[in-house]
Design an enzyme around this catalytic site. Structure first.
Site, short mmCIF file in Angstrom:
data_model
loop_
_atom_site.label_atom_id
_atom_site.label_comp_id
_atom_site.label_asym_id
_atom_site.label_seq_id
_atom_site.Cartn_x
_atom_site.Cartn_y
_atom_site.Cartn_z
N SER A 94 46.21 40.12 41.29
CA SER A 94 45.02 39.32 41.04
C SER A 94 45.40 37.91 40.60
O SER A 94 46.14 37.22 41.29
CB SER A 94 44.12 40.03 40.02
OG SER A 94 42.85 39.44 39.94
N ASP A 216 36.89 44.51 48.81
CA ASP A 216 37.22 43.99 47.49
C ASP A 216 36.17 42.94 47.12
O ASP A 216 36.12 41.88 47.73
CB ASP A 216 38.63 43.37 47.52
CG ASP A 216 39.09 42.86 46.16
OD1 ASP A 216 38.27 42.76 45.23
OD2 ASP A 216 40.29 42.56 46.03
N HIS A 244 39.60 46.25 43.71
CA HIS A 244 40.48 45.12 43.43
C HIS A 244 41.78 45.54 42.75
O HIS A 244 42.60 44.68 42.44
CB HIS A 244 39.73 44.12 42.54
CG HIS A 244 40.42 42.81 42.36
ND1 HIS A 244 40.75 41.98 43.42
CD2 HIS A 244 40.85 42.17 41.23
CE1 HIS A 244 41.35 40.89 42.95
NE2 HIS A 244 41.43 40.99 41.62
#
Length: 265
Positions: A94, A216, A244
């Site tokens: 991320s 996502d 995610h």
């Protein structure tokens, strides 16, 4: 306190090449527990917590330094140098995918390869660029977090995780969010969701793997494709996974994709 202690650093494995795992917003190094052990036979694996997360030294948190991702990238460079990392592998989930990009540009000798798990250089839509959110949506998200950290965590974590048929995953992420210091979480959220690192994709010399989930809500497929297009020579792998956090929801697929990429080094 040394930089190694400050980040609650854990080293395992015995390989010559270091493999550094970095967690995303609201998380800590525990999020890699299903992926990192698979690489301990071949690599020296390094897990750490960003300052303000997990078991890091919270007293080291500096709002000015961490108002941009550059502050986190500086930490990665300092920590990696302290651990003697050279031509290693950085695995960032991320927001830490962009932290890894910045760190690799600051100190190209540190990382030969970057694994970018669900990366996003910008979360806000901008003209033809699809980031996944409008600016009003991001503002609303941040205002909700400012007013009710616990409620935000309970509402957002299951959405970010996806995989509604496996509620225990959403519960784990919720608990992780709730353990984070609320004031640090608010600041890190602003740093994360308002960042624009698109220009930083230019000039990256490390080999890059972009891991994208099929669904996502935080970093949609268009974002992964954008990152891939703007990192010359990168590989894009669409995981058979949703949400995610494939490091938790699909660790086998995540591990297999990373292993295949590293075999091509």
């Amino acid at each position: 306190m040394s930089v190694i202690e400050r980040h609650n650093t854990k080293q395992t494995g015995s390989g010559d090449t270091a493999m550094v795992f970095a967690h995303g917003f609201g998380c800590d190094q525990n999020m890699w527990r299903w992926v990192a052990p698979a690489f301990e036979v071949r690599y020296r694996t390094i897990l750490f917590d960003h300052v303000g997360a997990g078991g890091s030294d919270l007293s080291a948190y500096d709002p000015a330094k961490y108002a941009s991702l550059e502050g986190y990238a500086d930490d990665v460079v300092e920590l990696s140098r302290a651990l003697g990392v050279e031509r290693g592998i950085f695995v960032g989930h991320s927001v830490s995918a962009m932290v890894g990009i910045l760190a690799s540009k600051k100190a190209p000798e540190l990382f030969e390869s970057l694994v970018l798990v669900c990366p996003s250089p910008r979360y806000v839509d901008d003209g033809d660029y699809v980031g996944g959110f409008t600016r009003p949506q991001i503002d609303e998200l941040l205002e909700f977090l400012d007013s009710n950290h616990m409620g935000w965590s309970q509402a957002m974590a299951p959405t970010i995780m996806g995989n509604t048929d496996r509620p225990e995953l959403g519960e784990e992420l919720t608990n992780s969010f709730c353990r984070t210091d609320p004031e640090i979480a608010k600041r890190f959220a602003r740093t994360t969701f308002l960042a624009d690192n698109r220009a930083d994709l230019e000039g990256v010399t490390a080999r890059c793997l972009v891991l994208q989930c099929s669904e996502d809500v935080i970093a949609p497929r268009e974002v992964g494709e954008y990152v891939h297009r703007h990192l010359p020579g990168s590989e894009l792998v669409l995981l058979d996974a949703t949400g995610h956090c494939p490091n938790l929801s699909a660790p086998e697929a995540t591990t297999a994709a990373i292993e295949a990429f590293l075999r091509g080094r």
